[in-house]
Design an enzyme around this catalytic site. Sequence first.
Site, PDB file in Angstrom:
ATOM      1  N   ARG A   2       0.834  -1.210   0.000  1.00 32.94           N
ATOM      2  CA  ARG A   2       0.000   0.000   0.000  1.00 32.94           C
ATOM      3  C   ARG A   2       0.864   1.253   0.000  1.00 32.94           C
ATOM      4  O   ARG A   2       0.637   2.177   0.784  1.00 32.94           O
ATOM      5  CB  ARG A   2      -0.943  -0.008   1.221  1.00 32.94           C
ATOM      6  CG  ARG A   2      -2.296  -0.614   0.885  1.00 32.94           C
ATOM      7  CD  ARG A   2      -3.192  -0.722   2.094  1.00 32.94           C
ATOM      8  NE  ARG A   2      -2.967  -1.953   2.799  1.00 32.94           N
ATOM      9  CZ  ARG A   2      -2.918  -2.078   4.123  1.00 32.94           C
ATOM     10  NH1 ARG A   2      -3.088  -1.046   4.898  1.00 32.94           N
ATOM     11  NH2 ARG A   2      -2.717  -3.249   4.663  1.00 32.94           N
ATOM     12  N   ARG A   6      -3.825   6.174   1.342  1.00 34.88           N
ATOM     13  CA  ARG A   6      -4.414   7.308   2.044  1.00 34.88           C
ATOM     14  C   ARG A   6      -3.448   8.195   2.803  1.00 34.88           C
ATOM     15  O   ARG A   6      -3.821   9.290   3.210  1.00 34.88           O
ATOM     16  CB  ARG A   6      -5.507   6.812   2.991  1.00 34.88           C
ATOM     17  CG  ARG A   6      -6.741   6.379   2.246  1.00 34.88           C
ATOM     18  CD  ARG A   6      -7.721   5.703   3.163  1.00 34.88           C
ATOM     19  NE  ARG A   6      -7.146   4.471   3.666  1.00 34.88           N
ATOM     20  CZ  ARG A   6      -7.792   3.621   4.467  1.00 34.88           C
ATOM     21  NH1 ARG A   6      -9.001   3.900   4.875  1.00 34.88           N
ATOM     22  NH2 ARG A   6      -7.219   2.519   4.860  1.00 34.88           N
ATOM     23  N   ARG A  15      -9.298  10.632  -4.170  1.00 38.60           N
ATOM     24  CA  ARG A  15     -10.350   9.859  -3.493  1.00 38.60           C
ATOM     25  C   ARG A  15     -11.575  10.708  -3.141  1.00 38.60           C
ATOM     26  O   ARG A  15     -12.665  10.158  -2.955  1.00 38.60           O
ATOM     27  CB  ARG A  15      -9.796   9.218  -2.208  1.00 38.60           C
ATOM     28  CG  ARG A  15      -9.221   7.845  -2.403  1.00 38.60           C
ATOM     29  CD  ARG A  15     -10.301   6.786  -2.675  1.00 38.60           C
ATOM     30  NE  ARG A  15     -10.839   6.230  -1.444  1.00 38.60           N
ATOM     31  CZ  ARG A  15     -12.099   6.262  -1.094  1.00 38.60           C
ATOM     32  NH1 ARG A  15     -12.996   6.840  -1.868  1.00 38.60           N
ATOM     33  NH2 ARG A  15     -12.499   5.715   0.032  1.00 38.60           N
ATOM     34  N   ASP A  51      -6.929  -3.664  -6.017  1.00 42.01           N
ATOM     35  CA  ASP A  51      -7.240  -4.254  -4.718  1.00 42.01           C
ATOM     36  C   ASP A  51      -7.360  -5.758  -4.908  1.00 42.01           C
ATOM     37  O   ASP A  51      -7.703  -6.207  -6.011  1.00 42.01           O
ATOM     38  CB  ASP A  51      -8.550  -3.686  -4.162  1.00 42.01           C
ATOM     39  CG  ASP A  51      -8.714  -4.081  -2.698  1.00 42.01           C
ATOM     40  OD1 ASP A  51      -8.164  -3.374  -1.833  1.00 42.01           O
ATOM     41  OD2 ASP A  51      -9.341  -5.119  -2.417  1.00 42.01           O
ATOM     42  N   TYR A 127     -11.923 -14.493   2.625  1.00 42.62           N
ATOM     43  CA  TYR A 127     -12.958 -13.468   2.437  1.00 42.62           C
ATOM     44  C   TYR A 127     -14.245 -14.088   1.927  1.00 42.62           C
ATOM     45  O   TYR A 127     -15.344 -13.722   2.363  1.00 42.62           O
ATOM     46  CB  TYR A 127     -12.492 -12.384   1.465  1.00 42.62           C
ATOM     47  CG  TYR A 127     -11.614 -11.339   2.117  1.00 42.62           C
ATOM     48  CD1 TYR A 127     -12.115 -10.533   3.138  1.00 42.62           C
ATOM     49  CD2 TYR A 127     -10.307 -11.156   1.716  1.00 42.62           C
ATOM     50  CE1 TYR A 127     -11.312  -9.576   3.745  1.00 42.62           C
ATOM     51  CE2 TYR A 127      -9.497 -10.196   2.322  1.00 42.62           C
ATOM     52  CZ  TYR A 127     -10.008  -9.415   3.326  1.00 42.62           C
ATOM     53  OH  TYR A 127      -9.227  -8.463   3.928  1.00 42.62           O
TER      54      TYR A 127
HETATM   55  O1  CP3 Z   1       0.166   0.902  -3.557  1.00 40.22           O
HETATM   56  C1  CP3 Z   1      -0.154  -0.280  -3.337  1.00 40.22           C
HETATM   57  O2  CP3 Z   1       0.442  -0.982  -2.489  1.00 40.22           O
HETATM   58  C2  CP3 Z   1      -1.238  -0.936  -4.174  1.00 40.22           C
HETATM   59  C3  CP3 Z   1      -2.515  -0.819  -3.624  1.00 40.22           C
HETATM   60  C4  CP3 Z   1      -3.208  -1.920  -2.846  1.00 40.22           C
HETATM   61  C5  CP3 Z   1      -4.509  -1.719  -2.349  1.00 40.22           C
HETATM   62  N1  CP3 Z   1      -4.954  -2.867  -1.818  1.00 40.22           N
HETATM   63  C6  CP3 Z   1      -5.286  -0.464  -2.448  1.00 40.22           C
HETATM   64  C7  CP3 Z   1      -6.186  -0.134  -1.342  1.00 40.22           C
HETATM   65  C8  CP3 Z   1      -2.848  -3.233  -2.545  1.00 40.22           C
HETATM   66  C9  CP3 Z   1      -1.548  -3.969  -2.833  1.00 40.22           C
HETATM   67  C10 CP3 Z   1      -3.971  -3.830  -1.901  1.00 40.22           C
HETATM   68  C11 CP3 Z   1      -4.011  -5.242  -1.507  1.00 40.22           C
HETATM   69  C12 CP3 Z   1      -4.986  -5.650  -0.490  1.00 40.22           C
HETATM   70  N2  CP3 Z   1      -6.280  -5.259  -0.333  1.00 40.22           N
HETATM   71  C13 CP3 Z   1      -4.720  -6.639   0.481  1.00 40.22           C
HETATM   72  C14 CP3 Z   1      -3.445  -7.427   0.591  1.00 40.22           C
HETATM   73  C15 CP3 Z   1      -2.385  -6.648   1.255  1.00 40.22           C
HETATM   74  C16 CP3 Z   1      -2.514  -6.530   2.751  1.00 40.22           C
HETATM   75  O3  CP3 Z   1      -2.620  -5.398   3.210  1.00 40.22           O
HETATM   76  O4  CP3 Z   1      -2.470  -7.553   3.420  1.00 40.22           O
HETATM   77  C17 CP3 Z   1      -5.870  -6.791   1.276  1.00 40.22           C
HETATM   78  C18 CP3 Z   1      -6.037  -7.707   2.456  1.00 40.22           C
HETATM   79  C19 CP3 Z   1      -6.863  -5.928   0.719  1.00 40.22           C
HETATM   80  C20 CP3 Z   1      -8.266  -5.771   1.162  1.00 40.22           C
HETATM   81  C21 CP3 Z   1      -8.458  -4.382   1.637  1.00 40.22           C
HETATM   82  N3  CP3 Z   1      -8.713  -3.318   0.788  1.00 40.22           N
HETATM   83  C22 CP3 Z   1      -8.327  -3.877   2.963  1.00 40.22           C
HETATM   84  C23 CP3 Z   1      -8.053  -4.698   4.195  1.00 40.22           C
HETATM   85  C24 CP3 Z   1      -8.512  -2.483   2.883  1.00 40.22           C
HETATM   86  C25 CP3 Z   1      -8.400  -1.472   4.000  1.00 40.22           C
HETATM   87  C26 CP3 Z   1      -9.713  -1.028   4.545  1.00 40.22           C
HETATM   88  C27 CP3 Z   1      -9.573   0.261   5.328  1.00 40.22           C
HETATM   89  O5  CP3 Z   1     -10.316   1.187   5.020  1.00 40.22           O
HETATM   90  O6  CP3 Z   1      -8.735   0.347   6.229  1.00 40.22           O
HETATM   91  C28 CP3 Z   1      -8.751  -2.167   1.525  1.00 40.22           C
HETATM   92  C29 CP3 Z   1      -8.954  -0.835   0.961  1.00 40.22           C
HETATM   93  C30 CP3 Z   1      -7.797  -0.293   0.190  1.00 40.22           C
HETATM   94  N4  CP3 Z   1      -7.158  -0.946  -0.818  1.00 40.22           N
HETATM   95  C31 CP3 Z   1      -7.224   1.006   0.316  1.00 40.22           C
HETATM   96  C32 CP3 Z   1      -6.225   1.118  -0.651  1.00 40.22           C
HETATM   97  C33 CP3 Z   1      -5.363   2.304  -0.945  1.00 40.22           C
HETATM   98  C34 CP3 Z   1      -7.644   2.102   1.293  1.00 40.22           C
HETATM   99  C35 CP3 Z   1      -9.032   2.511   1.173  1.00 40.22           C
HETATM  100  C36 CP3 Z   1      -9.424   3.636   0.249  1.00 40.22           C
HETATM  101  O7  CP3 Z   1      -8.672   4.308  -0.446  1.00 40.22           O
HETATM  102  O8  CP3 Z   1     -10.640   3.847   0.259  1.00 40.22           O
END
Ligand code: CP3
Length: 321
Positions: A2, A6, A15, A51, A127
């Site tokens: 990530r 954010r 966003r 994602d 999931y």
């Molecule tokens: O820059 C990067 O690293 C690429 C972006 C990326 C995202 N998700 C964007 C994202 C990557 C590599 C992921 C993978 C992902 N998504 C994983 C595997 C990596 C890990 O962290 O273990 C998982 C489990 C997810 C599922 C997911 N999506 C979660 C747990 C969340 C967070 C929820 C929260 O609000 O805290 C997301 C949302 C997400 N995916 C965000 C981003 C930038 C943040 C939310 C947003 O912008 O609205």
Amino acid sequence: MRQAGRYMKDYREIRKKHELLEICRTPELSATVAAMPVEQFGVDAAILFSDIMIPLLEMGVGLQIVEDVGPVLDRPVRSLEDVKAMQQLETGRVSYVAESIRLTRKALNDSVPVIGFSGAPFTLASYLIEGRGSRNYLNVKAMMYTRQDAWRLLMEKLSRVVSDYLMEQARAGCQVVQLFDSWAGALSAEDYSAYVLPYMCEIAEKLAAAGVTVISFSTGNSALLPLMKCRGVGVISVDWKVNIDDAWRMIGYDVAVQGNLDPAVMLADRDFIVDRAKAILGRTSGRNGHIFNLGHGMLKETPEENVKALVEFVHGWELDK
Ligand code: CP3
């Protein structure tokens, strides 16, 4: 990890106007976001902005991504019938991901590698079965232990989805792919070997045969690290709970490691961050094959100037110190 997200002001601006999944599905937006950490902090690779839920969405699974919770499914998969009803992924449906990769490479002028990624079968299955992130994965384990037929079919279907999806990303120009098995740490070494590892190896071997470097990521259970080294895996990701040199010794030196700064360290001041980074570099220096990285995803509270300072410090480190 990530690295685009954010904690970045420019990302938050985008966003305000677009939902997360909309950014993922719009190649121009996704490529702009993916390029930002390379342009602003000088990191050595870009990661596709997407994602792990995207392939499931495109298979017709109903879900939302809820702020500070993560993915939440409309209807969890619990029975053999549910698994049988699951559609496969038609790669034509993720052509926008391929386009994002091409645009990311173009935006960065091929100056750094672009990493593709997918959720690994176990984490996607978690999931699907739990319906959201979970503390103890009771429904997942119940299926694994008591409905072997459903479990095996689900893992076979997901392995096919993941390898098709990653091969599509490789064809679009990713030189490296990362398999995110974020929840595999909930398993014992014995269960990981029996119920997860064969599928990981199958996927990694397919990609390695196509010339793609595979990074295997999990977190929370260092007992899994030596097992994760199956044929085809080139890099193993190490979280911050174990010393990276101990981890590497356990894994073996014929594979690269990445890690392992605690993402929470990024909330401290510069001197503290540098001390912790030095400790990691000190433990790995003199050996080829360490990729400096965080142990897991960047926290949204991370100050951007700390990321900049960390990258500068790591780039200034001399390997023979
Ligand atoms: O820059 C990067 O690293 C690429 C972006 C990326 C995202 N998700 C964007 C994202 C990557 C590599 C992921 C993978 C992902 N998504 C994983 C595997 C990596 C890990 O962290 O273990 C998982 C489990 C997810 C599922 C997911 N999506 C979660 C747990 C969340 C967070 C929820 C929260 O609000 O805290 C997301 C949302 C997400 N995916 C965000 C981003 C930038 C943040 C939310 C947003 O912008 O609205």
